[in-house]
Each structure stands twice: as structure tokens, then as C-alpha cells.
Design an enzyme around this catalytic site. Structure first.
Site, PDB file in Angstrom:
ATOM      1  N   GLN A   4      54.052   6.825 -19.921  1.00 19.15           N
ATOM      2  CA  GLN A   4      54.673   5.895 -19.233  1.00 19.15           C
ATOM      3  C   GLN A   4      53.809   5.158 -18.333  1.00 19.15           C
ATOM      4  OE1 GLN A   4      57.370   8.886 -17.168  1.00 19.15           O
ATOM      5  NE2 GLN A   4      57.901   7.350 -15.313  1.00 19.15           N
ATOM      6  N   LEU A  21      54.598  11.771 -22.515  1.00 20.54           N
ATOM      7  CA  LEU A  21      55.727  11.637 -23.081  1.00 20.54           C
ATOM      8  C   LEU A  21      55.435  10.822 -24.805  1.00 20.54           C
ATOM      9  CD1 LEU A  21      57.308   8.673 -23.818  1.00 20.54           C
ATOM     10  CD2 LEU A  21      56.833   8.473 -21.280  1.00 20.54           C
ATOM     11  N   GLN A  57      53.137  21.462 -21.323  1.00 17.12           N
ATOM     12  CA  GLN A  57      52.338  20.039 -20.932  1.00 17.12           C
ATOM     13  C   GLN A  57      53.089  19.442 -19.806  1.00 17.12           C
ATOM     14  OE1 GLN A  57      54.652  16.828 -21.693  1.00 17.12           O
ATOM     15  NE2 GLN A  57      53.507  15.859 -23.521  1.00 17.12           N
ATOM     16  N   ARG A  86      63.865  15.349 -19.896  1.00 18.65           N
ATOM     17  CA  ARG A  86      62.584  15.590 -19.247  1.00 18.65           C
ATOM     18  C   ARG A  86      62.355  14.677 -17.880  1.00 18.65           C
ATOM     19  NH1 ARG A  86      57.254  13.082 -20.280  1.00 18.65           N
ATOM     20  NH2 ARG A  86      55.694  15.019 -20.246  1.00 18.65           N
ATOM     21  N   HIS A 107      52.563  16.570 -14.202  1.00 18.55           N
ATOM     22  CA  HIS A 107      51.296  17.182 -14.846  1.00 18.55           C
ATOM     23  C   HIS A 107      50.734  18.087 -13.767  1.00 18.55           C
ATOM     24  CE1 HIS A 107      52.003  15.685 -18.646  1.00 18.55           C
ATOM     25  NE2 HIS A 107      52.196  14.305 -17.953  1.00 18.55           N
TER      26      HIS A 107
END
Length: 313
Positions: A10, A96, A253, A120, A204
Site C-alpha cells: 500500500q 498486501l 502478518q 482484508r 501491523h
């Protein structure tokens, strides 16, 4: 020379992305049409006409970036007889970009990758109320020092290193107040610059656990095959090809750190000297240059790039 294909994450989305590919190649148009059909959404209209704010929404940006990467791969295959398994030792992706890498290597179908990334993006957005979390880039500190800054800033809240991008570029993520404290603490530890990033959620980090739970459910419902080329995973910075392990790592992840510096160093230790960045932008190429020693780097995202790469590979 041993080669790896790498796929962006991203931040590489821009209005107009993929349009030249679609105009030049039927194979690219087929990819975009398939993604539109899988999502029940005219994503390509948003990609090509904007507005940028809507394209930047996580649930749109993630499948859009994947679509451009896969349009490039499909075009290389159909226009030049390109075969990833014979040209690459590894695939890797930034966040991603792991889904793009796995779809390129045949572990996911294109349609499943698009749907998973839509889920997601929505799950990551829902996990934390808008404005409650933040991410900041800390420049000029190596990972260990930046991780210490995040730990000191937490003060009972979530604050952790989210991306170790190499070359003294680490992104921290967590509760907004804690991330703001990290920016101030980083100044006292010798950081050249620290700044909040224009993101809609704190990716994250542990705040993303609700999204990880949603992705576990979504990933359990799709077929995941062994990839034609091993993936170097964000979470472990080492190779993985077993479908069950890949599925679990994709769940981890969501809350785990993107260990990009270590990923590149791992590939270099395995003999990789050439990297091909596939899709929109050249962000990963810049990172690889800062991490690897004298790498050969190609970026392929336009028709001119496709022609050049087909002559090189």
C-alpha cells in the site's frame, strides 16, 4: 544471476495506474475485468478516473495494487512466453504484496486474491476506530533503536515497529497518542526525521487482532496451492512453500512486523542478485538498493517496461 520477483504494498496507488497496460494488452484487460467481476465493483474506473481519496481507501487500494501487479505478470506470460518458475528463485511482497506474489506464483487464483484483499482492507479498517490509531515513519534510526523508541513510547498502550524497511527507515504503529510520543522520543535518540503517515488505520500491530481473526476465517475458505516459486514471508523473513504454513503466516502478518530488510538480506544470502519489482511504482526498488549490496534492479509497470523486461529475461 539468481532472481527474485517482488511485489509492492500500500502507498503505491495512483490514479491512472494500469491504464496504459490495459490499452496496450488484451491480457492486462482480462486481469482487470476478472478483478472487477470478482469484487462486483468497477474497480478499474476508480483506478483510472479517481478520485484519489477513494482509491486510497484500504479496501480499494489493496485489490487495485494487486491487480496491476498481476496484469503485468499475465502480460509477460502471454506476450513473451514468460514462466515465473523458470525465471525466479523466490517471490516476496510487502504486506498486501504477499497476496500478489502468491497469486503470481499460482498459490491463489486471481479472483480469490482480489476477494481476500477486499476483505482484508475492510477488516483492517474496522479493527480500530478512525483516528484512534496512527503510524509514523522514523528515519535515521536502525531497527533496534526504533523498536526501543516504540517500547518507551507505549506507556501501557500499543506501540510497535510495524515495517523494517532498511536503510534506517522504520515505521511504528499503534495507538495515536503513543505514536505521537514515539515521534518526540525519536528526536532525542538521533532520528533525522519522524512524521505521521497518511494512513487510515494502525497496520501491523496488536490493534489489528480483530482483522487477523477475520482473515483466518476468510483464508480457511479458499483453496491455497503450493506456489510454483517459494515465498519469502514477511513474518519470518525466510522461505515457505507449504500451503498450510503460508495460510498461517498470512494471518500472523496482519498483526506482525513486515521484516523487509531481513527478507532482502535472506534472499541475498541465498544468492539472489537481481530483483524485478512488478506493478505500480518503484518503492521496493529504492528499499532494495538501500539494503542489498550492488543489486541489479528492474521495475516493470508500463508497456515500455514490459518490452524492456522481456528482452532482458
Amino acid at each position: 544471476m539468481t532472481r527474485a520477483f517482488i511485489f509492492p504494498g500500500q502507498g503505491s496507488q495512483t490514479v491512472g495506474m494500469g491504464r496504459e497496460l490495459a490499452e496496450a494488452y488484451a491480457s492486462a484487460r482480462e486481469v482487470f475485468d476478472e478483478v472487477n467481476d470478482a469484487l462486483g465493483q468497477n474497480l478499474t474506473k476508480l483506478m483510472w478516473d479517481g478520485p484519489q481519496d477513494d482509491l486510497t481507501l484500504t479496501e480499494n487500494a489493496q485489490p487495485a495494487i494487486m491487480a496491476v501487479s498481476l496484469a503485468v505478470v499475465r502480460t509477460l506470460e502471454k506476450e513473451g512466453g514468460f514462466d515465473l518458475a523458470s525465471k525466479a528463485a523466490f517471490v516476496a511482497g510487502h504486506s498486501l504484496g504477499e497476496y500478489s506474489a502468491l497469486a503470481a506464483a499460482g498459490a491463489f487464483t486471481l479472483s480469490d486474491a482480489a476477494r481476500l484483499l477486499k476483505i482484508r482492507g475492510q477488516a483492517m479498517q474496522r479493527a480500530v476506530p478512525v483516528g484512534a490509531g496512527a503510524m509514523a515513519a522514523v528515519l535515521g534510526l536502525e531497527y533496534e533503536a526504533a523498536a526501543e523508541v516504540a517500547a518507551e513510547a507505549a506507556q501501557g498502550e500499543v506501540c510497535a515497529a510495524a515495517n523494517d524497511n532498511g536503510g534506517g527507515q522504520v515505521v511504528v504503529s499503534g495507538a495515536k497518542a503513543a505514536v505521537e510520543r514515539a515521534i518526540e522520543i525519536a528526536k532525542t535518540k538521533g532520528a533525522k526525521r519522524s512524521m505521521l503517515l497518511p494512513v487510515s488505520a494502525p497496520f501491523h500491530c496488536a490493534l489489528m487482532q480483530p482483522a487477523a481473526d477475520e482473515m483466518a476465517e476468510a483464508l480457511a475458505a479458499v483453496v491455497l496451492k503450493m506456489p510454483a516459486v517459494p515465498l519469502v514471508a514477511n513474518v519470518t523473513a525466510s522461505r515457505v512453500a507449504d500451503p498450510a504454513s503460508i495460510r498461517q503466516l498470512l494471518v500472523e502478518q496482519v498483526t506482525g512486523m513486515v521484516r523487509w530488510r531481513e527478507t532482502v538480506l535472506y534472499m541475498e544470502a541465498q544468492g539472489v542478485g537481481s530483483y524485478v519489482e512488478v506493478g505500480a511504482g518503484k518503492a521496493l526498488s529504492g528499499m532494495v538498493k538501500r539494503i542489498a549490496s550492488d543489486p541489479e534492479i528492474l521495475s516493470v509497470g508500463t508497456p515500455a517496461d514490459v518490452e524492456a523486461v522481456l528482452k532482458t529475461l
